[in-house]
Design an enzyme around this catalytic site. Structure first.
Site, PDB file in Angstrom:
ATOM      1  N   ARG A  37     -61.472  26.434  66.956  1.00 33.22           N
ATOM      2  CA  ARG A  37     -62.791  26.415  68.085  1.00 33.22           C
ATOM      3  C   ARG A  37     -64.076  26.686  67.539  1.00 33.22           C
ATOM      4  O   ARG A  37     -64.364  27.290  66.399  1.00 33.22           O
ATOM      5  CB  ARG A  37     -62.341  27.581  69.031  1.00 33.22           C
ATOM      6  CG  ARG A  37     -63.309  27.656  70.245  1.00 33.22           C
ATOM      7  CD  ARG A  37     -63.534  26.764  71.033  1.00 33.22           C
ATOM      8  NE  ARG A  37     -62.045  26.601  71.859  1.00 33.22           N
ATOM      9  CZ  ARG A  37     -61.678  25.492  72.245  1.00 33.22           C
ATOM     10  NH1 ARG A  37     -62.113  24.180  72.244  1.00 33.22           N
ATOM     11  NH2 ARG A  37     -60.574  25.506  72.943  1.00 33.22           N
ATOM     12  N   GLY A  42     -63.499  32.525  61.975  1.00 32.43           N
ATOM     13  CA  GLY A  42     -62.872  31.778  60.854  1.00 32.43           C
ATOM     14  C   GLY A  42     -63.392  30.443  60.554  1.00 32.43           C
ATOM     15  O   GLY A  42     -63.595  29.773  59.840  1.00 32.43           O
ATOM     16  N   CYS A  43     -63.563  29.645  61.740  1.00 38.98           N
ATOM     17  CA  CYS A  43     -63.944  28.529  61.898  1.00 38.98           C
ATOM     18  C   CYS A  43     -65.638  28.355  61.359  1.00 38.98           C
ATOM     19  O   CYS A  43     -65.817  27.119  60.806  1.00 38.98           O
ATOM     20  CB  CYS A  43     -63.948  27.741  63.239  1.00 38.98           C
ATOM     21  SG  CYS A  43     -62.197  27.690  63.925  1.00 38.98           S
ATOM     22  N   THR A  44     -66.348  29.395  61.561  1.00 39.92           N
ATOM     23  CA  THR A  44     -67.664  29.439  61.271  1.00 39.92           C
ATOM     24  C   THR A  44     -67.570  29.598  59.569  1.00 39.92           C
ATOM     25  O   THR A  44     -68.322  28.641  58.989  1.00 39.92           O
ATOM     26  CB  THR A  44     -68.405  30.581  61.825  1.00 39.92           C
ATOM     27  OG1 THR A  44     -68.464  30.329  63.160  1.00 39.92           O
ATOM     28  CG2 THR A  44     -69.818  30.517  61.274  1.00 39.92           C
ATOM     29  N   ALA A  47     -66.603  25.961  58.235  1.00 32.17           N
ATOM     30  CA  ALA A  47     -67.758  25.228  58.589  1.00 32.17           C
ATOM     31  C   ALA A  47     -68.704  25.304  57.468  1.00 32.17           C
ATOM     32  O   ALA A  47     -69.332  24.473  56.717  1.00 32.17           O
ATOM     33  CB  ALA A  47     -67.863  25.073  59.717  1.00 32.17           C
TER      34      ALA A  47
END
Length: 149
Positions: A37, A42-44, A47
């Site tokens: 998402r 974690g995704c930030t 990325a």
């Protein structure tokens, strides 16, 4: 079943965060990383680290794509917030995930990375720990001579 090393790369087309249609060829070295998402912790981290390593990826001739089930508008906001300079592919219907054999559960994909070159999956990283992953993948691509600086 998730694609594995040696499998043919699928033909996929999706819109990026700018609403542009993108169809990766997968002939040149490419990283496709699936994440759950936009704008979650974690995704930030993942990325931002791919973005930090992006110039080195490009110097090595490698293209990077992030993919989640978020829509174009969500990707646009996420990319703008963190100045992400690589394509985030919108996969709200799970078509790209399905093409790579990734199961969408409750609207999310598990964190999985594919390295593709010469039209073939070269490596798969399931259950990724986002911190340090971008550098690890690049180093392994260099070690395996899938890319060169």
């Amino acid at each position: 079943m998730t694609l594995d090393a040696g499998d043919d790369a699928p033909d996929v087309t999706a819109q990026n965060q700018h609403g542009e249609t993108v169809s990766p060829s997968f002939e040149e070295p490419t990283v496709v990383y699936f994440y759950p998402r936009d704008d979650t912790p974690g995704c930030t981290v993942e990325a931002k680290q791919f973005n930090t390593e992006l110039e080195t990826y490009h110097d090595a001739g490698v293209t990077v794509y992030g993919v989640s089930t978020d829509d174009v508008e969500s990707h646009e906001a996420f990319a703008e917030k963190f100045d992400l300079e690589f394509d985030l592919l919108a996969d709200p219907d799970g078509e790209i995930a399905n093409a790579f054999g990734i199961e969408v559960e409750d609207g999310f994909t598990p964190r999985t990375t594919f390295v593709v070159a010469d039209g073939t999956v070269q490596a798969v990283y399931p259950g990724v720990d986002p911190d340090g992953h971008a550098r690890e993948v690049l180093q392994e691509m260099l070690d395996d001579e899938l890319a060169a600086l």
